[in-house]
Design a protein around this motif. Sequence first.
Motif, PDB file in Angstrom:
ATOM      1  N   GLU A  58       0.800  -1.223   0.000  1.00 14.78           N
ATOM      2  CA  GLU A  58       0.000   0.000   0.000  1.00 14.78           C
ATOM      3  C   GLU A  58       0.835   1.276   0.000  1.00 14.78           C
ATOM      4  OE1 GLU A  58       1.068  -0.881   4.181  1.00 14.78           O
ATOM      5  OE2 GLU A  58       0.354  -2.066   2.476  1.00 14.78           O
ATOM      6  N   VAL A  59       2.156   1.159   0.104  1.00 17.87           N
ATOM      7  CA  VAL A  59       3.017   2.347   0.217  1.00 17.87           C
ATOM      8  C   VAL A  59       3.089   3.112  -1.097  1.00 17.87           C
ATOM      9  CG1 VAL A  59       5.363   3.173   0.681  1.00 17.87           C
ATOM     10  CG2 VAL A  59       4.357   1.369   2.092  1.00 17.87           C
ATOM     11  N   ALA A  60       3.215   2.385  -2.195  1.00 17.04           N
ATOM     12  CA  ALA A  60       3.388   3.064  -3.474  1.00 17.04           C
ATOM     13  C   ALA A  60       2.963   2.192  -4.638  1.00 17.04           C
ATOM     14  CB  ALA A  60       4.846   3.498  -3.660  1.00 17.04           C
ATOM     15  N   PHE A  61       2.341   2.815  -5.626  1.00 22.97           N
ATOM     16  CA  PHE A  61       2.245   2.218  -6.957  1.00 22.97           C
ATOM     17  C   PHE A  61       3.643   2.278  -7.555  1.00 22.97           C
ATOM     18  CE2 PHE A  61       1.627   2.763 -11.563  1.00 22.97           C
ATOM     19  CZ  PHE A  61       0.881   1.635 -11.842  1.00 22.97           C
ATOM     20  N   SER A  62       4.155   3.477  -7.714  1.00 23.35           N
ATOM     21  CA  SER A  62       5.561   3.693  -8.046  1.00 23.35           C
ATOM     22  C   SER A  62       5.896   5.156  -7.813  1.00 23.35           C
ATOM     23  CB  SER A  62       5.864   3.332  -9.506  1.00 23.35           C
ATOM     24  OG  SER A  62       7.178   3.739  -9.836  1.00 23.35           O
ATOM     25  N   SER A  63       7.026   5.396  -7.152  1.00 19.54           N
ATOM     26  CA  SER A  63       7.473   6.763  -6.888  1.00 19.54           C
ATOM     27  C   SER A  63       8.229   7.357  -8.062  1.00 19.54           C
ATOM     28  CB  SER A  63       8.359   6.787  -5.632  1.00 19.54           C
ATOM     29  OG  SER A  63       9.482   5.931  -5.791  1.00 19.54           O
ATOM     30  N   GLY A  64       8.286   6.628  -9.186  1.00 18.51           N
ATOM     31  CA  GLY A  64       8.913   7.167 -10.388  1.00 18.51           C
ATOM     32  C   GLY A  64      10.188   6.447 -10.757  1.00 18.51           C
ATOM     33  N   ALA A  65      10.881   6.992 -11.740  1.00 18.25           N
ATOM     34  CA  ALA A  65      12.161   6.417 -12.149  1.00 18.25           C
ATOM     35  C   ALA A  65      13.181   6.569 -11.023  1.00 18.25           C
ATOM     36  CB  ALA A  65      12.658   7.109 -13.420  1.00 18.25           C
ATOM     37  N   ASP A  66      14.091   5.621 -10.947  1.00 21.67           N
ATOM     38  CA  ASP A  66      15.096   5.604  -9.884  1.00 21.67           C
ATOM     39  C   ASP A  66      16.181   6.638 -10.178  1.00 21.67           C
ATOM     40  OD1 ASP A  66      16.910   5.094  -7.906  1.00 21.67           O
ATOM     41  OD2 ASP A  66      17.243   2.991  -8.434  1.00 21.67           O
ATOM     42  N   ILE A  67      16.060   7.814  -9.558  1.00 22.78           N
ATOM     43  CA  ILE A  67      16.983   8.918  -9.825  1.00 22.78           C
ATOM     44  C   ILE A  67      18.397   8.577  -9.371  1.00 22.78           C
ATOM     45  CG2 ILE A  67      17.464  11.354  -9.301  1.00 22.78           C
ATOM     46  CD1 ILE A  67      14.452  11.791  -9.095  1.00 22.78           C
ATOM     47  N   SER A  68      18.536   7.679  -8.392  1.00 21.98           N
ATOM     48  CA  SER A  68      19.866   7.351  -7.869  1.00 21.98           C
ATOM     49  C   SER A  68      20.773   6.726  -8.922  1.00 21.98           C
ATOM     50  CB  SER A  68      19.752   6.417  -6.655  1.00 21.98           C
ATOM     51  OG  SER A  68      19.295   5.132  -7.043  1.00 21.98           O
ATOM     52  N   GLU A  69      20.200   6.166  -9.992  1.00 23.32           N
ATOM     53  CA  GLU A  69      21.036   5.570 -11.034  1.00 23.32           C
ATOM     54  C   GLU A  69      21.197   6.472 -12.256  1.00 23.32           C
ATOM     55  OE1 GLU A  69      19.352   1.852 -12.378  1.00 23.32           O
ATOM     56  OE2 GLU A  69      17.748   2.844 -13.495  1.00 23.32           O
ATOM     57  N   PHE A  70      20.616   7.675 -12.220  1.00 28.48           N
ATOM     58  CA  PHE A  70      20.621   8.546 -13.393  1.00 28.48           C
ATOM     59  C   PHE A  70      22.031   8.934 -13.844  1.00 28.48           C
ATOM     60  CE2 PHE A  70      16.111  10.575 -13.648  1.00 28.48           C
ATOM     61  CZ  PHE A  70      15.578   9.312 -13.766  1.00 28.48           C
ATOM     62  N   ILE A 102      -5.907  -2.017 -16.031  1.00 28.65           N
ATOM     63  CA  ILE A 102      -6.296  -1.226 -14.857  1.00 28.65           C
ATOM     64  C   ILE A 102      -5.056  -0.973 -14.009  1.00 28.65           C
ATOM     65  CG2 ILE A 102      -7.731  -1.120 -12.784  1.00 28.65           C
ATOM     66  CD1 ILE A 102      -9.520  -3.299 -14.085  1.00 28.65           C
ATOM     67  N   ALA A 103      -4.782   0.279 -13.705  1.00 30.97           N
ATOM     68  CA  ALA A 103      -3.743   0.617 -12.736  1.00 30.97           C
ATOM     69  C   ALA A 103      -4.408   0.739 -11.367  1.00 30.97           C
ATOM     70  CB  ALA A 103      -3.057   1.926 -13.106  1.00 30.97           C
ATOM     71  N   MET A 104      -3.996  -0.089 -10.415  1.00 30.46           N
ATOM     72  CA  MET A 104      -4.498   0.003  -9.047  1.00 30.46           C
ATOM     73  C   MET A 104      -3.477   0.782  -8.236  1.00 30.46           C
ATOM     74  SD  MET A 104      -5.723  -2.984  -6.427  1.00 30.46           S
ATOM     75  CE  MET A 104      -4.334  -2.965  -5.298  1.00 30.46           C
ATOM     76  N   ILE A 105      -3.827   2.029  -7.913  1.00 28.75           N
ATOM     77  CA  ILE A 105      -2.864   2.960  -7.327  1.00 28.75           C
ATOM     78  C   ILE A 105      -3.087   3.077  -5.827  1.00 28.75           C
ATOM     79  CG2 ILE A 105      -2.023   5.328  -7.344  1.00 28.75           C
ATOM     80  CD1 ILE A 105      -3.039   5.529 -10.249  1.00 28.75           C
ATOM     81  N   GLN A 106      -2.127   2.560  -5.076  1.00 25.08           N
ATOM     82  CA  GLN A 106      -2.079   2.781  -3.636  1.00 25.08           C
ATOM     83  C   GLN A 106      -0.836   3.617  -3.344  1.00 25.08           C
ATOM     84  OE1 GLN A 106      -3.604  -0.859  -1.209  1.00 25.08           O
ATOM     85  NE2 GLN A 106      -2.403  -1.698  -2.891  1.00 25.08           N
ATOM     86  N   GLY A 107      -0.974   4.605  -2.472  1.00 29.72           N
ATOM     87  CA  GLY A 107       0.183   5.427  -2.137  1.00 29.72           C
ATOM     88  C   GLY A 107       0.595   6.312  -3.289  1.00 29.72           C
ATOM     89  N   LEU A 108       1.889   6.322  -3.590  1.00 31.29           N
ATOM     90  CA  LEU A 108       2.458   7.261  -4.547  1.00 31.29           C
ATOM     91  C   LEU A 108       2.379   6.763  -5.983  1.00 31.29           C
ATOM     92  CD1 LEU A 108       5.743   8.135  -2.606  1.00 31.29           C
ATOM     93  CD2 LEU A 108       3.624   9.476  -2.662  1.00 31.29           C
ATOM     94  N   ALA A 109       2.026   7.673  -6.885  1.00 30.52           N
ATOM     95  CA  ALA A 109       2.181   7.466  -8.331  1.00 30.52           C
ATOM     96  C   ALA A 109       2.778   8.766  -8.861  1.00 30.52           C
ATOM     97  CB  ALA A 109       0.864   7.139  -9.006  1.00 30.52           C
ATOM     98  N   ILE A 110       4.093   8.818  -8.872  1.00 30.88           N
ATOM     99  CA  ILE A 110       4.818  10.055  -9.164  1.00 30.88           C
ATOM    100  C   ILE A 110       5.693   9.849 -10.395  1.00 30.88           C
ATOM    101  CG2 ILE A 110       6.377  11.823  -8.236  1.00 30.88           C
ATOM    102  CD1 ILE A 110       3.791  11.547  -6.651  1.00 30.88           C
ATOM    103  N   GLY A 111       5.834  10.887 -11.208  1.00 32.89           N
ATOM    104  CA  GLY A 111       6.750  10.852 -12.341  1.00 32.89           C
ATOM    105  C   GLY A 111       6.489   9.675 -13.250  1.00 32.89           C
ATOM    106  N   GLY A 112       7.532   8.838 -13.430  1.00 32.41           N
ATOM    107  CA  GLY A 112       7.391   7.659 -14.274  1.00 32.41           C
ATOM    108  C   GLY A 112       6.330   6.696 -13.783  1.00 32.41           C
ATOM    109  N   GLY A 113       6.028   6.736 -12.479  1.00 28.72           N
ATOM    110  CA  GLY A 113       4.967   5.895 -11.939  1.00 28.72           C
ATOM    111  C   GLY A 113       3.606   6.314 -12.465  1.00 28.72           C
ATOM    112  N   LEU A 114       3.343   7.624 -12.468  1.00 29.19           N
ATOM    113  CA  LEU A 114       2.075   8.113 -13.022  1.00 29.19           C
ATOM    114  C   LEU A 114       2.065   7.944 -14.540  1.00 29.19           C
ATOM    115  CD1 LEU A 114      -0.660   9.343 -12.497  1.00 29.19           C
ATOM    116  CD2 LEU A 114       0.380  11.613 -12.575  1.00 29.19           C
TER     117      LEU A 114
END
Length: 259
Positions: A58-70, A102-114
């Motif tokens: 339930e924490v996140a759908f996805s917080s986006g692309a992994d910036i730490s590897e950019f 269907i995208a089931m979004i719990q928590g964060l859907a940010i950047g690449g996640g949205l």
Amino acid sequence: MTNEIYVEKSGYIATLVLNRPDKRNSLSRAMFQAIVDQLELLRIDSSIKLLIVRGVNEVAFSSGADISEFLDVRYATDNAKAYNELALKAIDALYKFPHPTIAMIQGLAIGGGLELANACDFRIATPKSKLGITAANIGIVYNLESTKRLINIVGVAKAKEILYTATIFTAEEGKNIGLITALHEPEEIDEATLQFAEHLLSKSSIANAGIKKIIQAIVDGEIEENDELAQLVLDSFSSDDYNEGIQAFLNKRKPIFNK
């Protein structure tokens, strides 16, 4: 294939699970490749008629692309080009998946996640979900395909507001602008998503797959019915589903379609 992306199957439903909870399901380059690979396997699986995409908890759908590897995989023109092509390949594979998604979004859907969620046909969220596209916070020009998709969903003015301001907004605000299909409480979203999926599956899979192709052709710029689309329409009149639908109507019963 990374275990940070895996698939569960139940009947005609496949669920693509983003499984990187320690990073709030941020999407690595390897995960984008795994999405491409898994969706290709599901695309050719004749037993699957509907796809759900979700985060593992339930924490996140996805917080986006992994910036730490950019700085390693998405820095300078050549690296960025290869990374972007792979990410867009994954998102496009989801957008063009031949059955309802269907995208089931719990928590964060940010950047690449949205961006990933916007490639689905429907987005179901909880009131606690947070949405946003924050490319403007790190100096990235958002790509044309996903910008067009966002505009198709919310319109030009709201797309500009979302992208220019990089604001994080609530799922309720998302529902008000047409981004979110439905809201359900956290303890209800699993069952509600499944019920919605089952409702879609009760309809003709031939009709829904064809409807999806027609709608995508329209939003992607087609203004006339080409030969492929015209044949798609005509073929539906020779299908078992068409015969069953007509017989059910005449006999005043619910149709039972083949899968």
